[in-house]
Design a protein around this motif. Structure first.
Motif, PDB file in Angstrom:
ATOM      1  N   UNK A  40      64.634  12.505  78.642  1.00 23.06           N
ATOM      2  CA  UNK A  40      63.387  13.240  78.454  1.00 23.06           C
ATOM      3  C   UNK A  40      62.427  12.550  77.507  1.00 23.06           C
ATOM      4  N   UNK A  41      62.832  11.394  76.963  1.00 23.30           N
ATOM      5  CA  UNK A  41      62.007  10.672  75.997  1.00 23.30           C
ATOM      6  C   UNK A  41      60.977   9.805  76.724  1.00 23.30           C
ATOM      7  N   UNK A  42      59.734   9.854  76.241  1.00 24.51           N
ATOM      8  CA  UNK A  42      58.662   9.043  76.813  1.00 24.51           C
ATOM      9  C   UNK A  42      58.161   7.980  75.838  1.00 24.51           C
ATOM     10  N   UNK A  43      58.233   8.305  74.561  1.00 28.80           N
ATOM     11  CA  UNK A  43      57.742   7.390  73.526  1.00 28.80           C
ATOM     12  C   UNK A  43      58.368   7.778  72.189  1.00 28.80           C
ATOM     13  N   UNK A  44      58.223   6.908  71.216  1.00 28.98           N
ATOM     14  CA  UNK A  44      58.699   7.181  69.870  1.00 28.98           C
ATOM     15  C   UNK A  44      57.859   6.356  68.902  1.00 28.98           C
ATOM     16  N   UNK A  45      57.980   6.656  67.604  1.00 34.87           N
ATOM     17  CA  UNK A  45      57.245   5.928  66.564  1.00 34.87           C
ATOM     18  C   UNK A  45      58.212   5.049  65.783  1.00 34.87           C
ATOM     19  N   UNK A  46      57.773   3.826  65.466  1.00 37.18           N
ATOM     20  CA  UNK A  46      58.559   2.925  64.626  1.00 37.18           C
ATOM     21  C   UNK A  46      57.784   2.614  63.350  1.00 37.18           C
ATOM     22  N   UNK A 160      63.820   7.178  67.026  1.00 38.61           N
ATOM     23  CA  UNK A 160      62.518   6.889  66.459  1.00 38.61           C
ATOM     24  C   UNK A 160      62.511   7.175  64.971  1.00 38.61           C
ATOM     25  N   UNK A 161      61.383   6.889  64.342  1.00 39.23           N
ATOM     26  CA  UNK A 161      61.214   7.088  62.906  1.00 39.23           C
ATOM     27  C   UNK A 161      60.222   8.212  62.638  1.00 39.23           C
ATOM     28  N   UNK A 162      60.377   8.873  61.513  1.00 44.61           N
ATOM     29  CA  UNK A 162      59.436   9.922  61.141  1.00 44.61           C
ATOM     30  C   UNK A 162      59.970  10.761  59.996  1.00 44.61           C
ATOM     31  N   UNK A 163      59.189  11.741  59.594  1.00 45.92           N
ATOM     32  CA  UNK A 163      59.594  12.633  58.504  1.00 45.92           C
ATOM     33  C   UNK A 163      58.945  13.998  58.673  1.00 45.92           C
ATOM     34  N   UNK A 164      59.667  15.016  58.264  1.00 54.03           N
ATOM     35  CA  UNK A 164      59.139  16.382  58.257  1.00 54.03           C
ATOM     36  C   UNK A 164      59.602  17.077  56.992  1.00 54.03           C
ATOM     37  N   UNK A 165      58.862  18.078  56.558  1.00 56.93           N
ATOM     38  CA  UNK A 165      59.199  18.750  55.299  1.00 56.93           C
ATOM     39  C   UNK A 165      58.798  20.215  55.345  1.00 56.93           C
ATOM     40  N   UNK A 166      59.516  21.017  54.574  1.00 60.71           N
ATOM     41  CA  UNK A 166      59.140  22.419  54.372  1.00 60.71           C
ATOM     42  C   UNK A 166      59.239  22.736  52.892  1.00 60.71           C
ATOM     43  N   UNK A 167      58.460  23.711  52.452  1.00 59.14           N
ATOM     44  CA  UNK A 167      58.536  24.235  51.091  1.00 59.14           C
ATOM     45  C   UNK A 167      59.157  25.617  51.159  1.00 59.14           C
ATOM     46  N   UNK A 168      60.286  25.789  50.460  1.00 61.96           N
ATOM     47  CA  UNK A 168      60.939  27.091  50.375  1.00 61.96           C
ATOM     48  C   UNK A 168      60.639  27.728  49.020  1.00 61.96           C
ATOM     49  N   UNK A 169      60.403  29.043  49.044  1.00 64.78           N
ATOM     50  CA  UNK A 169      60.130  29.766  47.796  1.00 64.78           C
ATOM     51  C   UNK A 169      60.932  31.058  47.760  1.00 64.78           C
ATOM     52  N   UNK A 170      61.420  31.411  46.599  1.00 60.10           N
ATOM     53  CA  UNK A 170      62.158  32.654  46.423  1.00 60.10           C
ATOM     54  C   UNK A 170      61.234  33.850  46.621  1.00 60.10           C
ATOM     55  N   UNK A 171      61.739  34.862  47.325  1.00 62.22           N
ATOM     56  CA  UNK A 171      60.998  36.106  47.536  1.00 62.22           C
ATOM     57  C   UNK A 171      61.998  37.243  47.648  1.00 62.22           C
ATOM     58  N   UNK A 172      61.531  38.449  47.440  1.00 60.09           N
ATOM     59  CA  UNK A 172      62.395  39.622  47.537  1.00 60.09           C
ATOM     60  C   UNK A 172      62.298  40.241  48.926  1.00 60.09           C
ATOM     61  N   UNK A 173      63.453  40.574  49.488  1.00 59.88           N
ATOM     62  CA  UNK A 173      63.498  41.238  50.781  1.00 59.88           C
ATOM     63  C   UNK A 173      64.331  42.503  50.695  1.00 59.88           C
ATOM     64  N   UNK A 174      64.366  43.243  51.801  1.00 56.72           N
ATOM     65  CA  UNK A 174      65.110  44.503  51.837  1.00 56.72           C
ATOM     66  C   UNK A 174      66.600  44.280  52.062  1.00 56.72           C
ATOM     67  N   UNK A 277      57.895  12.909  72.690  1.00 57.74           N
ATOM     68  CA  UNK A 277      56.936  12.133  71.897  1.00 57.74           C
ATOM     69  C   UNK A 277      57.547  11.441  70.689  1.00 57.74           C
ATOM     70  N   UNK A 278      58.704  11.894  70.238  1.00 54.01           N
ATOM     71  CA  UNK A 278      59.288  11.377  68.993  1.00 54.01           C
ATOM     72  C   UNK A 278      60.613  10.664  69.199  1.00 54.01           C
ATOM     73  N   UNK A 279      61.296  10.902  70.321  1.00 51.74           N
ATOM     74  CA  UNK A 279      62.660  10.439  70.448  1.00 51.74           C
ATOM     75  C   UNK A 279      63.542  11.190  69.465  1.00 51.74           C
ATOM     76  N   UNK A 280      64.725  10.663  69.224  1.00 52.34           N
ATOM     77  CA  UNK A 280      65.656  11.266  68.275  1.00 52.34           C
ATOM     78  C   UNK A 280      65.370  10.702  66.888  1.00 52.34           C
TER      79      UNK A 280
END
Length: 323
Positions: A40-46, A160-174, A277-280
């Motif tokens: 299913x891969x068509x392209x990737x980034x190096x 392929x090459x790449x990077x992703x990130x998330x910011x986690x923050x403490x919060x109160x839930x039920x 678009x990214x490959x593995x």
């Protein structure tokens, strides 16, 4: 009230160089049609020459911080999931910490190959639930192009090459499944299968080495174990596949993604797919997909998401979260 780790922002970075499948036709007995049909891969980034994993990670981190409306100085911890660190040590995370201008908090890497981001999310969740941190920057970043054997058509076309990130923050839930944030985690590994996917280099050999994989066996384990870990995580959260808004899987192979969704009885219309678009991109693939899906307008506040991944080790796991 229950303390939860809630995603406040997401971001990603992809190197400028785009490598289409056709580029491999010049040096290998392969074709665009062959690669698409099997992966299913068509392209990737190096990454460019001299462009490091820590640079990719820092760029994704800045994008996630901007999305969260936070400054790096507000972050308590940086966790980077990677198998392609710049150096044996120090960690990529400490390099990112420096690139972001952070002089407080703590930083470390997690190495679980393609399952790395799931493991890193689990670590960040534990840090927040324990009160060790209130805000954690979690990054998946890879430069897999540096460990590929470009004479092996069965592996070099996949990554392929790449990077992703998330910011986690403490919060109160039920304390129930309607809460925002991470609701459940399920992690596994089994070292008996370590020879199915590995790099034949390291300190013991004095070389960087190249990636080696028994593709058919990895495929078989992936379909079986990914669906099982996703169901296990959903069970821990008191939820089922019918409750899921989006599966955001490790983007390894479209056939694996489809087979896993089928086993979970979730239609492909509710699966985020970026592998074409990214490959593995290994540990980067899930945060990359999360960020791209946010840009597309697919993922919205309140959506229930399942992420799952499997990688060398074998190591695998899943996280259930509400955005």
């Amino acid at each position: 009230m229950t303390r939860r780790a809630v995603i406040r922002g997401a971001g990603h970075y992809l190197p400028e160089r785009v490598v289409e499948n056709a580029e491999f036709e010049k040096t290998l007995d392969t074709s665009d049609e062959w690669i698409r049909a099997r992966t299913g891969i068509e392209r990737r980034h190096f990454a460019a020459e001299g462009q490091t994993t820590s640079e990719l990670a820092a760029r994704a981190a800045r994008a996630a911080l901007a999305d969260a409306g936070m400054a790096a100085s507000e972050i308590d911890a940086v966790i980077v999931a990677t198998s392609t660190a710049d150096l044996t040590f120090p960690s990529v995370a400490t390099m990112v910490q420096d690139k972001l201008g952070m002089t407080t908090g703590f930083a470390y890497d997690v190495q679980a190959v393609c399952a790395g981001f799931v493991y890193a999310l689990a670590n960040a969740n534990a840090q927040i639930l324990s009160g060790q941190a209130d805000r954690v920057l979690v990054i998946g970043a890879e430069t897999f192009s540096r460990i590929l054997d470009f004479s092996d058509r069965t592996t070099c076309v996949l990554f392929g090459d790449g990077a992703g990130a998330v910011v986690l923050e403490a919060a109160e839930g039920a304390g129930d499944s309607d809460d925002r944030g991470i609701l459940a985690v399920d992690l596994h590994s089994d070292g008996r299968y370590r020879d199915l996917l590995y790099v034949d280099g390291g300190v013991s050999t004095g070389t960087t080495g190249h990636l080696r994989m028994q593709g058919r066996e990895v495929f078989r384990h992936a379909v079986e174990k990914l669906a099982a870990t996703a169901h296990a995580a959903l069970d821990k959260a008191g939820l089922t596949g019918a409750d899921v808004d989006w599966i955001v899987p490790h983007q390894a192979n479209l056939r694996i993604i489809k087979a896993t969704a089928q086993r979970m009885q979730v239609p492909m219309e509710r699966v985020v797919v970026t592998v074409q678009d990214h490959g593995n991109t290994s540990a980067a693939s899930i945060p990359l997909a999360l960020s791209v899906a946010r840009e597309r307008g697919q993922i919205r506040t309140g959506d229930l998401i399942v992420t799952e991944a499997i990688g060398g080790g074998l190591a695998w796991g899943a996280v259930v979260l509400r955005w």
